[in-house]
Enzyme design. Structure first.
Site, mmCIF file in Angstrom:
data_model
loop_
_atom_site.group_PDB
_atom_site.id
_atom_site.type_symbol
_atom_site.label_atom_id
_atom_site.label_comp_id
_atom_site.label_asym_id
_atom_site.label_seq_id
_atom_site.Cartn_x
_atom_site.Cartn_y
_atom_site.Cartn_z
ATOM 1 C CD GLU A 38 -2.672 1.533 0.267
ATOM 2 O OE1 GLU A 38 -2.628 2.670 -0.230
ATOM 3 O OE2 GLU A 38 -3.425 0.626 -0.153
ATOM 4 C CG ASP B 76 -7.684 6.016 -8.707
ATOM 5 O OD1 ASP B 76 -8.510 6.223 -9.622
ATOM 6 O OD2 ASP B 76 -7.236 6.919 -7.986
ATOM 7 C CE LYS C 44 -10.317 14.600 -15.254
ATOM 8 N NZ LYS C 44 -9.759 15.881 -14.753
ATOM 9 C CE1 TYR D 166 -14.875 2.169 -3.672
ATOM 10 C CE2 TYR D 166 -15.533 0.148 -4.786
ATOM 11 C CZ TYR D 166 -15.461 1.524 -4.750
ATOM 12 O OH TYR D 166 -15.976 2.256 -5.789
ATOM 13 C CD GLU D 167 -15.906 -7.828 -3.172
ATOM 14 O OE1 GLU D 167 -16.469 -8.772 -3.757
ATOM 15 O OE2 GLU D 167 -14.706 -7.850 -2.807
#
Length: 213
Positions: free
Chosen positions: A69, A118, A122, A194-195
């Site tokens: 991380e 992430d 863009k 997150y999941e």
């Protein structure tokens, strides 16, 4: 996403140096010495708050795990969760996942996990995506000949991008799901924080792939 600074993170990391590495280049070729015994090595890039890698280490004591991380406050949170019940087959590393080939030997890793990376939506940021060709080249150097990449995301655009980049590299797909949580494989699925939070909003995509000879 901006990560809130945690003033206690530095001191907590320093106090638990047996379980977290902040100078990973110094451990090149010596990772197995940080575990109680040599075992196959699996690595998660972007370990977040640690739920996935901790639960994987609990479920598979026959495998050594490393959670990588970049964000200090985030990995400190993962480390604090881990220290509630430390495991001998899990270590954390504070570093950038782009540098895997500088801290691991060729063919050293058996499985690489990329969970909810992430998406960098863009177009000009595409090279920052963890499944861009630049990153895939790095993974190919450190994965064993029969090693695999496991990738999960809730971002359909990133998933489609990943299917294309991996197919063109080339990698061969061992498993592809457009709705993991409504598939038979979900029974053995270990969720990230997150999941758990965002899966009710839509499908979770998953693939497993390996590099061709």
């Amino acid at each position: 996403m901006r990560v809130r600074n945690k003033p206690w993170a530095d001191s907590y990391i320093k106090a638990h140096g047996d379980y977290i590495v902040i100078d990973p280049k110094n451990w090149l070729g010596k990772w197995q010495t940080r575990f109680i015994k040599p075992q196959p090595l699996n690595v998660e890039v972007g370990t977040g708050k640690g739920r996935f890698i901790i639960e994987m280490a609990k479920a598979h004591p026959e495998i050594n795990y490393i959670g990588v991380e970049l964000q200090k406050s985030v990995i400190a949170t993962a480390l604090r969760s881990f220290m509630a019940d430390p495991l001998p087959n899990l270590q954390f590393v504070l570093t950038d996942g782009a540098n895997l080939d500088e801290i691991f030997l060729a063919d050293e890793i058996q499985r690489l996990f990329l969970n909810f990376s992430d998406p960098w939506p863009k177009k000009r940021h595409a090279k920052r995506r963890l499944t861009s060709p630049k990153f895939l080249q790095t993974y190919q150097r450190v994965l064993s000949a029969d090693g695999q990449i496991e990738f999960k995301t809730d971002n359909r655009g990133l998933f489609e991008y990943t299917l294309v980049t991996m197919n063109n590299f080339p990698l061969r797909f061992d498993y592809v799901s457009l709705d993991l949580h409504h598939s038979p494989e979900n029974e053995a699925n270990i969720e990230t924080e997150y999941e758990q939070k965002f899966s009710p909003n839509g499908p979770i995509y998953k693939l497993i792939a390996h590099f061709t000879a």
